[in-house]
Design a protein around this motif. Structure first.
Motif, PDB file in Angstrom:
ATOM      1  N   THR A   1     -41.234  93.048  49.393  1.00 54.44           N
ATOM      2  CA  THR A   1     -40.311  92.798  48.353  1.00 54.44           C
ATOM      3  C   THR A   1     -40.325  94.139  47.431  1.00 54.44           C
ATOM      4  N   ASN A   2     -41.622  94.671  47.108  1.00 56.92           N
ATOM      5  CA  ASN A   2     -41.612  95.656  46.167  1.00 56.92           C
ATOM      6  C   ASN A   2     -40.813  97.079  47.004  1.00 56.92           C
ATOM      7  N   VAL A   3     -40.730  96.998  48.151  1.00 59.05           N
ATOM      8  CA  VAL A   3     -40.214  98.216  48.975  1.00 59.05           C
ATOM      9  C   VAL A   3     -38.513  98.043  48.506  1.00 59.05           C
ATOM     10  N   ILE A   4     -38.305  96.820  48.485  1.00 64.66           N
ATOM     11  CA  ILE A   4     -36.679  96.660  48.496  1.00 64.66           C
ATOM     12  C   ILE A   4     -36.404  96.908  46.965  1.00 64.66           C
ATOM     13  N   ARG A   5     -37.103  96.286  46.096  1.00 65.43           N
ATOM     14  CA  ARG A   5     -36.887  96.457  44.544  1.00 65.43           C
ATOM     15  C   ARG A   5     -36.878  97.962  44.158  1.00 65.43           C
TER      16      ARG A   5
ATOM     17  N   ALA B   1     -36.304 103.231  49.512  1.00 66.51           N
ATOM     18  CA  ALA B   1     -36.694 103.537  50.615  1.00 66.51           C
ATOM     19  C   ALA B   1     -35.497 103.423  51.949  1.00 66.51           C
ATOM     20  N   GLY B   2     -35.510 104.162  52.887  1.00 68.83           N
ATOM     21  CA  GLY B   2     -34.778 104.047  54.147  1.00 68.83           C
ATOM     22  C   GLY B   2     -35.546 103.338  55.218  1.00 68.83           C
ATOM     23  N   LYS B   3     -36.731 103.393  55.275  1.00 67.14           N
ATOM     24  CA  LYS B   3     -37.528 102.912  56.442  1.00 67.14           C
ATOM     25  C   LYS B   3     -38.802 102.492  55.927  1.00 67.14           C
ATOM     26  N   VAL B   4     -39.245 101.352  56.454  1.00 68.85           N
ATOM     27  CA  VAL B   4     -40.599 101.066  56.399  1.00 68.85           C
ATOM     28  C   VAL B   4     -41.229 100.586  57.398  1.00 68.85           C
ATOM     29  N   THR B   5     -42.593 101.086  57.484  1.00 70.71           N
ATOM     30  CA  THR B   5     -43.354 100.904  58.855  1.00 70.71           C
ATOM     31  C   THR B   5     -44.618  99.966  58.650  1.00 70.71           C
ATOM     32  N   VAL B   6     -44.628  98.926  59.483  1.00 76.20           N
ATOM     33  CA  VAL B   6     -45.921  98.011  59.173  1.00 76.20           C
ATOM     34  C   VAL B   6     -46.608  97.930  60.179  1.00 76.20           C
ATOM     35  N   GLY B   7     -47.846  98.231  59.999  1.00 73.65           N
ATOM     36  CA  GLY B   7     -48.798  98.397  61.266  1.00 73.65           C
ATOM     37  C   GLY B   7     -49.926  97.494  61.177  1.00 73.65           C
ATOM     38  N   PHE B   8     -50.340  96.815  62.556  1.00 73.44           N
ATOM     39  CA  PHE B   8     -51.415  95.764  62.438  1.00 73.44           C
ATOM     40  C   PHE B   8     -52.322  96.435  63.398  1.00 73.44           C
ATOM     41  N   ASN B   9     -53.676  96.388  63.035  1.00 77.85           N
ATOM     42  CA  ASN B   9     -54.682  97.104  63.794  1.00 77.85           C
ATOM     43  C   ASN B   9     -56.153  96.027  63.703  1.00 77.85           C
ATOM     44  N   ARG B  10     -56.743  95.861  64.746  1.00 77.18           N
ATOM     45  CA  ARG B  10     -57.967  95.114  64.801  1.00 77.18           C
ATOM     46  C   ARG B  10     -58.796  96.042  65.122  1.00 77.18           C
ATOM     47  N   GLN B  11     -59.684  96.285  63.946  1.00 76.03           N
ATOM     48  CA  GLN B  11     -60.900  97.111  63.936  1.00 76.03           C
ATOM     49  C   GLN B  11     -62.125  96.273  64.548  1.00 76.03           C
TER      50      GLN B  11
ATOM     51  N   ASP C   1     -40.932 105.263  52.911  1.00 74.96           N
ATOM     52  CA  ASP C   1     -40.503 106.650  52.919  1.00 74.96           C
ATOM     53  C   ASP C   1     -39.731 106.871  51.514  1.00 74.96           C
ATOM     54  N   GLY C   2     -39.969 105.978  50.652  1.00 72.77           N
ATOM     55  CA  GLY C   2     -39.441 106.195  49.410  1.00 72.77           C
ATOM     56  C   GLY C   2     -39.922 107.287  48.077  1.00 72.77           C
ATOM     57  N   ASP C   3     -39.984 106.727  47.201  1.00 73.12           N
ATOM     58  CA  ASP C   3     -40.183 107.507  46.025  1.00 73.12           C
ATOM     59  C   ASP C   3     -41.619 107.792  45.794  1.00 73.12           C
ATOM     60  N   GLY C   4     -42.412 107.117  46.595  1.00 66.16           N
ATOM     61  CA  GLY C   4     -43.996 107.313  46.642  1.00 66.16           C
ATOM     62  C   GLY C   4     -44.423 107.042  44.963  1.00 66.16           C
ATOM     63  N   GLN C   5     -44.299 105.960  44.691  1.00 67.53           N
ATOM     64  CA  GLN C   5     -44.963 105.520  43.213  1.00 67.53           C
ATOM     65  C   GLN C   5     -45.533 104.379  43.655  1.00 67.53           C
TER      66      GLN C   5
ATOM     67  N   ASN D   1     -48.277 109.203  49.099  1.00 68.36           N
ATOM     68  CA  ASN D   1     -48.682 110.091  49.891  1.00 68.36           C
ATOM     69  C   ASN D   1     -47.524 111.025  50.336  1.00 68.36           C
ATOM     70  N   ARG D   2     -47.621 111.912  51.123  1.00 63.93           N
ATOM     71  CA  ARG D   2     -46.415 112.960  51.371  1.00 63.93           C
ATOM     72  C   ARG D   2     -45.255 112.202  51.961  1.00 63.93           C
ATOM     73  N   ILE D   3     -45.372 110.834  52.558  1.00 62.95           N
ATOM     74  CA  ILE D   3     -44.134 110.117  52.875  1.00 62.95           C
ATOM     75  C   ILE D   3     -43.640 109.477  51.879  1.00 62.95           C
ATOM     76  N   GLY D   4     -44.269 108.615  51.200  1.00 59.73           N
ATOM     77  CA  GLY D   4     -43.859 107.601  50.047  1.00 59.73           C
ATOM     78  C   GLY D   4     -45.082 107.187  49.683  1.00 59.73           C
ATOM     79  N   THR D   5     -44.904 105.541  49.774  1.00 58.14           N
ATOM     80  CA  THR D   5     -46.091 104.718  49.313  1.00 58.14           C
ATOM     81  C   THR D   5     -46.920 103.882  50.500  1.00 58.14           C
ATOM     82  N   LEU D   6     -47.933 104.243  50.681  1.00 62.85           N
ATOM     83  CA  LEU D   6     -48.781 103.460  51.470  1.00 62.85           C
ATOM     84  C   LEU D   6     -49.865 102.435  51.069  1.00 62.85           C
ATOM     85  N   VAL D   7     -49.587 101.287  51.269  1.00 68.17           N
ATOM     86  CA  VAL D   7     -50.382 100.038  51.264  1.00 68.17           C
ATOM     87  C   VAL D   7     -51.358  99.862  52.677  1.00 68.17           C
ATOM     88  N   THR D   8     -52.726  99.758  52.200  1.00 70.12           N
ATOM     89  CA  THR D   8     -53.385  99.357  53.309  1.00 70.12           C
ATOM     90  C   THR D   8     -54.442  98.098  52.615  1.00 70.12           C
ATOM     91  N   CYS D   9     -54.496  97.182  53.702  1.00 74.50           N
ATOM     92  CA  CYS D   9     -55.264  96.079  53.513  1.00 74.50           C
ATOM     93  C   CYS D   9     -56.488  95.923  54.699  1.00 74.50           C
TER      94      CYS D   9
END
Length: 348
Positions: free
Chosen positions: A272-276, A280-290, A301-305, A334-342
């Motif tokens: 929702t934050n990406v939309i508002r 951005a024109g693209k958002v990538t969501v990744g799921f990784n089992r550590q 790939d938006g404003d990076g705020q 980061n150099r692409i936009g905003t990165l959220v890591t959970c």
């Protein structure tokens, strides 16, 4: 790439060194277009200018094949890129046609091309259209596959809800009855009171624990899964002209229910934050089992705020949900936009 520079090897004249140096710059810009997404608005025109120099001045139309494929494929990923593709392909075709005209002026003795030369001339002209529509087909097919997989998960959820109702209507009532009967039997039985009381207390305690377990199962089955959340959010992202790409989604559908419920709530706020706010024109969501935790990333790939404004409950709510189960969340530009890591611990 080396075949494009063979005419200048070994270098014998100063212009040979110039073309080799320009080829090296092209390789650096070509890589930068992939890696530095935020600067593509400057890098793509620079890449096209270098190839235009090879086409118009050196009559080398092989170098321009690289951006014809690369840039067309990039612009096909988002709805916003369609307008940019028109500008790109217009300039691209003008460069190719101008190089053909210059070739004809410099070699007036050539009156016709053989079949090989004709194919070599037509291929650069049609390549950007081939790459663009090929890429659109790839991304459309990927979106359809993801949507179908999410709908399958929704169907599976309907089945889980049916099971939840059955558990509540049958096992729940049965365990309640067992509890009532055990309490009644405890009062009525008179034989071996020193043993029956202990046994009945154990039956009573076990039945109540099972009843509580059934209730917990029912509550867990009613929690939102990752696929359900993505079905809703992908529709909202499409309406905002933001392309959604995921990886590891199929594996994440098998994660524990509580983990999926927490991740779904956090992802819903993040997207929702990406939309508002991200533009951005693209958002990538990744799921990784550590090995010891579950990791989810959201990269736009938006404003990076960071968009953490005073009085805003969105990001603070995300942090609270993650920390409530012992997890950790970071948000940075980061150099692409905003990165959220959970990161959520295993077994929570």
């Amino acid at each position: 790439m080396p075949f494009n520079l063979l005419p200048y090897l070994p270098p014998r004249q100063p212009q040979d060194w110039l073309w080799l140096a320009l080829g090296a710059v092209f390789v650096a810009v070509y890589i930068a277009v992939v890696e530095l997404q935020r600067y593509r608005v400057f890098l793509i025109p620079m890449e096209l200018m270098i190839c235009a120099a090879f086409s118009l001045l050196a009559l080398n139309n092989y170098m321009i094949i690289f951006p014809a494929w690369q840039v067309s494929f990039i612009l096909a990923q988002t709805s916003r890129g369609r307008k940019s593709f028109r500008w790109f392909v217009g300039i691209y075709e003008l460069v190719i046609l101008a190089s053909f005209i210059r070739f004809g002026l410099m070699t007036p003795s050539v009156t016709s091309w053989d079949s090989g030369e004709l194919v070599g001339a037509i291929f650069p002209l049609v390549l950007p259209f081939m790459a663009y529509f090929f890429a659109r087909e790839i991304f459309t097919s990927r979106t359809i596959r993801q949507t179908n997989r999410r709908l399958e998960a929704v169907v599976q959820r309907d089945e889980r809800e049916r099971i939840a109702r059955d558990l509540h209507d049958t096992l729940g009532q049965s365990f309640s009855m067992i509890t009532v009967k055990a309490e009644l039997a405890k009062k009525l039985l008179i034989k071996a009171p020193e043993r029956v009381g202990v046994e009945l207390d154990d039956i009573q305690q076990t039945s109540r624990k099972n009843l509580q377990l059934v209730r917990e199962i029912v509550n867990n089955l009613h929690q939102q899964s990752i696929s359900e959340m993505l079905v809703t959010q992908s529709a909202a992202l499409n309406a905002a002209n933001v392309a959604l790409v995921t990886f590891g989604e199929a594996e994440a559908e098998q994660w524990p229910t509580e983990i999926q419920a927490t991740i779904s709530a956090v992802l819903q706020e993040a997207l929702t934050n990406v939309i508002r706010h991200a533009h951005a024109g693209k958002v990538t969501v990744g799921f990784n089992r550590q090995p010891v935790n579950y990791e989810v990333t959201v990269q736009d790939d938006g404003d990076g705020q960071l968009f953490e404004r005073p009085g805003s409950n969105g990001i603070s709510g995300m942090r609270n949900r993650i920390s409530a189960i012992g997890g950790h969340i970071t948000i940075h530009a980061n150099r692409i936009g905003t990165l959220v890591t959970c990161q959520l611990p295993e077994g929570k």
